[in-house]
Design a protein around this motif. Sequence first.
Motif, PDB file in Angstrom:
ATOM      1  N   LYS A  64       0.794  -1.297   0.055  1.00 11.48           N
ATOM      2  CA  LYS A  64       0.154  -0.030  -0.045  1.00 11.48           C
ATOM      3  C   LYS A  64       0.867   1.347  -0.034  1.00 11.48           C
ATOM      4  O   LYS A  64       0.538   2.302  -0.700  1.00 11.48           O
ATOM      5  CB  LYS A  64      -0.796   0.042   1.199  1.00 11.48           C
ATOM      6  CG  LYS A  64      -1.918   1.278   1.337  1.00 11.48           C
ATOM      7  CD  LYS A  64      -2.799   0.883   2.376  1.00 11.48           C
ATOM      8  CE  LYS A  64      -3.773   2.084   2.421  1.00 11.48           C
ATOM      9  NZ  LYS A  64      -3.071   3.506   2.951  1.00 11.48           N
ATOM     10  N   GLU A  65       1.828   1.313   0.749  1.00 11.28           N
ATOM     11  CA  GLU A  65       2.759   2.466   0.975  1.00 11.28           C
ATOM     12  C   GLU A  65       3.547   2.745  -0.428  1.00 11.28           C
ATOM     13  O   GLU A  65       3.715   3.655  -0.919  1.00 11.28           O
ATOM     14  CB  GLU A  65       3.969   2.171   1.930  1.00 11.28           C
ATOM     15  CG  GLU A  65       3.214   2.336   3.380  1.00 11.28           C
ATOM     16  CD  GLU A  65       4.099   1.697   4.397  1.00 11.28           C
ATOM     17  OE1 GLU A  65       5.354   1.418   4.042  1.00 11.28           O
ATOM     18  OE2 GLU A  65       3.813   1.881   5.633  1.00 11.28           O
ATOM     19  N   GLU A  87       1.490   4.331  -3.098  1.00 10.45           N
ATOM     20  CA  GLU A  87       1.074   5.779  -2.684  1.00 10.45           C
ATOM     21  C   GLU A  87       2.196   6.778  -3.039  1.00 10.45           C
ATOM     22  O   GLU A  87       2.044   8.049  -3.060  1.00 10.45           O
ATOM     23  CB  GLU A  87       0.583   5.957  -0.931  1.00 10.45           C
ATOM     24  CG  GLU A  87      -0.518   5.377  -0.945  1.00 10.45           C
ATOM     25  CD  GLU A  87      -0.776   5.362   0.613  1.00 10.45           C
ATOM     26  OE1 GLU A  87       0.063   5.554   1.553  1.00 10.45           O
ATOM     27  OE2 GLU A  87      -2.028   4.998   0.887  1.00 10.45           O
ATOM     28  N   LYS A 109       4.831   8.602  -5.121  1.00  9.55           N
ATOM     29  CA  LYS A 109       4.428   9.304  -6.511  1.00  9.55           C
ATOM     30  C   LYS A 109       5.409   8.676  -7.586  1.00  9.55           C
ATOM     31  O   LYS A 109       5.128   8.836  -9.100  1.00  9.55           O
ATOM     32  CB  LYS A 109       4.455  11.063  -6.400  1.00  9.55           C
ATOM     33  CG  LYS A 109       3.527  11.471  -5.608  1.00  9.55           C
ATOM     34  CD  LYS A 109       3.513  12.862  -5.485  1.00  9.55           C
ATOM     35  CE  LYS A 109       2.276  13.260  -4.638  1.00  9.55           C
ATOM     36  NZ  LYS A 109       2.358  14.760  -4.727  1.00  9.55           N
TER      37      LYS A 109
END
Length: 686
Positions: free
Chosen positions: A165-166, A169, A171
């Motif tokens: 999940k990290e 996220e 960019k």
Amino acid sequence: MTRLVPLLLLVSLAFTGRLLAAAGGRPMTVDDLLSVKSVADPQVSPDGTQVVYVVSEVDREAGRSNSSLWVVPVAGGEPKQLTTAKGANTHPRWSPDGASIAFVSSRSGSNQVWLLPLDGGEARQLTDLPIDVDGPIWSPTGDHLAVVAHVYPGLSPEDTAKKDKEKGEVKTSAQSYDQLMVRHWMSWNDGKRSHLFVVDAKTGAARDLTPDLPVNVPPAPFGGSTDYAFSSDGKTLAFTAEPLENRPWSTNSDLWTVPVDGGELTNLTAGNPAADAHPSFSPDGKWFAYLSQKRAGFEADQWVLNVIPTSDLGTGKPIPLTAVIDRPVSSFSWDRDRPALLAIVDDGGDSVVYEVPALARMAPRPILTGDGSYGDAQRAADGVIVFTRSSAARPTELWADPPGPDNYRTLTAHNNALIEPLDLPSAESFTFAGADGDEVQGWLVRPPGLEEGKKVPVLFLIHGGPQGSWHDSWHSRWNLALFAAPGYAVVAVNPRGSTGFGQQFTDQISTDWSGRVYEDLMKGLDHALDTYDFLDADRIAAAGGSYGGYMVNWIAGHSDRFKALISHAGVFDLHSMYFTTEELWFPEWEFGGPPWENPEAYQTHSPSNFVQNFKTPTLVIHGALDFRVPDAQGLGMFTALQRRGVPSRYLFFPDEGHWIAKPANRVTWWNEIHQWLAKYLDDSSS
């Protein structure tokens, strides 16, 4: 998934004269091929009276396959569907008491283990991890299951999901690597590894038994649940793991054991520098069987079935039961009531079943042969053998063979209604004298509706590997019947390098990719033209994938006898191929080392060095996610053809790898191939 493209006509109007099938049926179409139901993974119940198996169907609209579980009595009867949920319902395994079946289902939104009671009632979800799991097998004691799941080494499933999940996220899309493999087959290295978990059969609680292992269990990308096994007392798990060192250029997978309660890992095969795989304990716990190779770095060395007393595990010398037959074993299962095994063996252009006594007092012997290719052989009750069987003219179904001669009978007929209206010619075996006068085998498939006295075009197929072989079997991609359907006779030769004809025959392609194998192929084609008077020697095309694509590229620079060529995922430039592929052991074995040590071999056998001779119209096909033969090879071939002014076409799939798998893409693949062949093989005067 890609959206389905509108179906193109299989240029059938261009073939009206040749598509007239015999009264028995019509030619096959790509729609028929995609409608075939896949019958796979049969598992005999503990009491030997039932078989659970998987039936998969292509969902054209969704662009995927739906699979369901079925069960059929070994004695025969109407199969019963056990699951109806859409998506994946796969890998069924009976509990030791036969009361329930564990299987993998995606119905909850991710792949988890579910339990289906056989006395009625709904399936219940057993595992509930934040990551997918796969490959459940039962402990003989029934209190645990083993599964595999991809985690970051040292992290739990929960922390793995959190890290994913990290990463999602962040960019930037940048990725950095400090060692090979950067990518493998069709996936980039994301840092995760497949680990072995033990699951409580009541609560579903899962524990990683290989938490710090930096490699995959089982080996990627084709390892499965036959690569791990419980001991007969349920206290130990044996498993196959990738090489701990030099993975990109090592084939040294090893067998390990670990206590089910957790603890130290023990390497059982550290003394063998080559590959070991498929550990299996005998039902009585006295024997341990597995497959092994002798030569390090050679992925196509013969797989031999070994046994060793469990009391000698890790210390004793294994007994190589199948070395005497000089044929590779692909899979095996223990007999039900005696110290013997049933092995699937690649033998002379077919997959056959051998009975292999574990005590080595009798030689292995073939017991199921002919009329197609066999797989998944298991002993059921009353001496019955259950197995899968297919041929070039029949999709895979389940069969049973009770004791006694010629007692074969079908257990399933999921595809009968589909193939009944089709004209599906059988594959006919032939042999001829190839290079050095050695006997070489091949297959001929006649076109549907072959008219007496009429000449038909020839499609010459070349298999990949190169250590592989054409079998009399049903293929979901390179399907012989569909290649023949527009009115072509298909010739498929098993030249030097093919498996199932002795290891020496297989070895003779290594460091000689364009020598004896090329001679075998051309002599095989000549033999077919001389033997079958309906073959039109003036209208021949050649097609191949992977090594077969390489050979098509080689033919482009060395022969003008073909009207058209089709190169799928073919190697074009051996030098650049080495530096962009992932499994470096492969080119290093095939060409006697890396390019800086043996540059002559890479130059001598590279199709890129013969571009000046290219003349034959060629269709080039490649997938962007093919990291085995990177797509620059296909683009390079197409660039060479275009620069030489040769009629050519580049069919590129941004979302496919070495194989074209998605339903819509498979339709396009077949339509493009049939259109290309029609353009250059169709005789408008016929």
